[in-house]
Design a protein around this motif. Structure first.
Motif, PDB file in Angstrom:
ATOM      1  N   VAL A 113       5.541   4.835   0.732  1.00 23.77           N
ATOM      2  CA  VAL A 113       5.743   3.441   1.137  1.00 23.77           C
ATOM      3  C   VAL A 113       6.904   2.871   0.333  1.00 23.77           C
ATOM      4  O   VAL A 113       7.400   3.482  -0.607  1.00 23.77           O
ATOM      5  N   ASP A 114       7.320   1.680   0.727  1.00 24.92           N
ATOM      6  CA  ASP A 114       8.332   0.976  -0.061  1.00 24.92           C
ATOM      7  C   ASP A 114       7.693   0.267  -1.251  1.00 24.92           C
ATOM      8  O   ASP A 114       8.204   0.322  -2.368  1.00 24.92           O
ATOM      9  N   SER A 121       3.425  -2.535   9.508  1.00 30.00           N
ATOM     10  CA  SER A 121       4.010  -1.946   8.302  1.00 30.00           C
ATOM     11  C   SER A 121       3.123  -2.112   7.071  1.00 30.00           C
ATOM     12  O   SER A 121       3.423  -1.562   6.020  1.00 30.00           O
ATOM     13  N   GLU A 143      -0.554  -1.708   5.186  1.00 31.63           N
ATOM     14  CA  GLU A 143      -1.849  -1.027   5.172  1.00 31.63           C
ATOM     15  C   GLU A 143      -2.669  -1.542   3.997  1.00 31.63           C
ATOM     16  O   GLU A 143      -2.160  -1.667   2.879  1.00 31.63           O
ATOM     17  N   ARG A 170       7.414  -1.464   4.502  1.00 34.88           N
ATOM     18  CA  ARG A 170       6.268  -0.541   4.422  1.00 34.88           C
ATOM     19  C   ARG A 170       5.526  -0.776   3.115  1.00 34.88           C
ATOM     20  O   ARG A 170       6.055  -0.512   2.036  1.00 34.88           O
ATOM     21  N   THR A 171       4.310  -1.285   3.232  1.00 36.40           N
ATOM     22  CA  THR A 171       3.559  -1.737   2.074  1.00 36.40           C
ATOM     23  C   THR A 171       2.135  -1.208   2.124  1.00 36.40           C
ATOM     24  O   THR A 171       1.500  -1.195   3.191  1.00 36.40           O
TER      25      THR A 171
END
Length: 564
Positions: free
Chosen positions: A9-10, A126, A128, A33-34
């Motif tokens: 993820v980012d 994006s 979760e 993306r987290t």
């Protein structure tokens, strides 16, 4: 799940309380993306924080959750100060201003708030969320964070993230792993916190009983809830004070012999402390992991939400390539002074709420009675002007131009009510959206904004908002890139009074980055380039050029220093 999965993820957020969930929604809205994890099986079920302020509600508006959150909020309550239970009221704080779009003090219930934010996060593909997952270790290398996580069943998950943000509370596991000490005052105080339901008291202001023998705070909440906070003296045993007969004794002046539904009783020890560093490498601290605030000003959770907004939009810009990594250093340089100012406010209010002696209590009540006869002082307290204004002095700011404009740099932009061209009444932030904004006021505002040509504005994705005076008509201009609105309550006019014919650059977190005139556009844009270390590249131009293909965009590279 196999014995060990790997997830990339980012951003990895550790802790799904108000700070972490707000940050997750900010990043989710930006498409970053987290992954957010929490060792609890779900969001909290018991009441904790009970006060949410105007700045936090504005952040909820930023993430598109204000209407959902407001369903469980009592708006605009104040504080009445009494000498003792049954005594006389010697002071009132009843703020009526809502310059940022919401009342300054509002009551809420943390379990409902967290559940709403969790539901809001489900909007974003994006983002979760994993509850029942605990961070066990992490390491940093090559600009990445590699974390090991285990779920309740003991299964392992390896997460590779560009950044990790610790929102895991006052006993932060991440802060401990980083060996970052907490420092601050030696202030400590123990209070019993009692949360009740099915309350039949219609009084909707907070009552504070400044009784040296036993200070007590009574806070109304939504849906017939109420909180009582009772101070425990140093010589008293906390467990004994939690016995049913003592609880009944504390509540008798307020409830008499009526039955009271107590849903939670706990003893809290309050601290005023701050982490010595908020960033090491690609790991950040936020919320209670970074600072612990006594509850007297109701600012602990709200300071965490400010952290989430400040850090969140910058992380999103860095991941998108519009800001350099070094811009993230401005998170601590901007937030630390304001967070500490609110800690000091809480300590000062604690002197009022919990007087040390009868003489101290008498002096406080006498002072407030005198204040009532001095209108400027009365309004200072009545309108909560003693609360430190949201203001940044160092960071991603550009200080140049007229003195009036320089005074506004680093302050939070007000949120006036505006009338759109279709006649509807809207708020400024709803027009701007989660973006930078260029604001101008006056009958020529639209023309001023339409004539701006610096590539920087399109590179930043800036919205152009022209606000015209209430008495003026919206000018017809052929510029689809400018949104025109009418200042229906003269709030924008008051903000622009010291600026004259100037344009204001507002950051996504609604703080003023700087101001300039049309003639100064090129100089101001270059100052932004210098302050943020902007640099034009073909790749960035391709990615962010305007739809017409006539504007060369700019990307940001690592700056050597931030604006002072």
């Amino acid at each position: 799940m196999t014995d060990q999965q790997t997830h990339s993820v980012d951003i990895l957020i550790v802790g799904a309380g108000p700070t972490g969930l707000t940050l997750a929604n900010v990043l989710g809205q930006a498409g970053i993306r987290t992954l957010i994890i929490d060792r609890k099986p779900s969001t909290v079920a018991e009441p904790r924080a009970v006060s949410i302020d105007d700045e936090s509600l504005r952040t909820m508006q930023f993430i598109g959750m204000d209407q959902q959150v407001l369903k469980d909020v009592v708006l605009g309550y104040g504080v009445h100060y009494f000498t003792r239970p049954g005594g006389h009221c010697f002071g009132k704080v009843e703020p009526t201003r809502s310059e940022y779009g919401f009342p300054r003090r509002n009551a809420f219930r943390q379990p409902l708030f967290e559940a709403t934010l969790r539901q809001g996060g489900q909007r974003f593909a994006s983002l979760e969320m994993r509850f029942g997952h605990e961070l066990t270790s992490f390491q940093q290398a090559d600009g990445q964070v590699e974390a090991l996580i285990r779920n309740d069943a003991g299964q392992a998950l390896k997460v590779c993230a560009r950044y990790l943000v610790a929102c895991d509370g006052g006993r932060s596991t991440v802060r401990t792993m980083l060996d970052i000490p907490m420092s601050g005052t030696t202030f400590k105080s123990r209070w019993i916190v009692l949360d009740t339901e099915n309350d039949d008291d219609s009084f909707w202001q907070t009552r504070v009983y400044c009784d040296a023998e036993r200070p007590i705070v009574e806070v109304p909440g939504p849906h017939r809830t109420r909180r009582f906070e009772v101070m425990i003296h140093p010589h008293e045993d906390a467990d004994a004070m939690l016995q049913d007969e003592r609880i009944s004794e504390f509540l008798r002046p307020f409830r008499g012999d009526k039955p009271t539904t107590i849903v939670r009783k706990v003893v809290y020890t309050f601290h005023a402390r701050m982490a010595e560093r908020w960033r090491i490498g690609n790991v950040f601290l936020a919320g209670d992991a970074a600072h612990l605030t006594p509850p007297y000003a109701g600012q602990g959770m709200n300071s965490g939400i400010r952290d989430a907004h400040n850090l969140g939009w910058k992380l999103a810009e860095v991941i998108a390539g519009r800001l350099p990594d070094a811009a993230l250093d401005s998170y601590e340089s901007e937030r630390r002074p304001h967070a500490w100012a609110l800690i000091k406010l809480a300590l000062n209010l604690g002197e009022v709420m919990a007087p040390r002696s009868r003489w101290h209590a008498a002096a406080i009540s006498g002072f407030f009675r005198l204040v009532a006869y001095v209108p400027p002082l009365r309004d200072y307290f009545l309108q909560m002007k003693f609360k430190p204004k949201p203001r940044y002095y160092r960071g991603l700011l550009v200080r140049q131009g007229k003195p009036g404009g320089q005074q506004l740099v680093g302050t939070m932009c007000p949120q006036p009510k505006l009338q759109a061209v279709d006649g509807s009444i809207v708020r400024l932030d709803d027009v701007v959206g989660p973006a930078y904004a260029l604001l101008a006021f006056g009958t020529q505002a639209a023309q001023m904004l339409a004539g701006l040509q610096a590539p920087l504005w399109d590179a930043l994705g800036t919205r152009r908002i022209a606000i015209v005076p209430r008495q003026a008509a919206v000018a017809a201009i052929d510029s689809p890139g400018v949104v025109q609105c009418v200042d229906v309550e003269d709030q924008a006019q008051a903000f622009f009074k010291s600026l004259g014919a100037a344009i204001v650059l507002v950051r996504p977190d609604r703080y003023v980055a700087g101001s300039f005139t049309v003639a100064q556009e090129a100089v101001f844009a270059q100052a932004c380039m210098d302050s943020f270390r902007l640099h034009s590249t073909p790749a960035a131009a391709t990615a962010t050029a305007s739809a017409e293909g006539i504007v060369e965009a700019s990307a940001l590279v690592r700056p050597t220093a931030l604006a002072e």
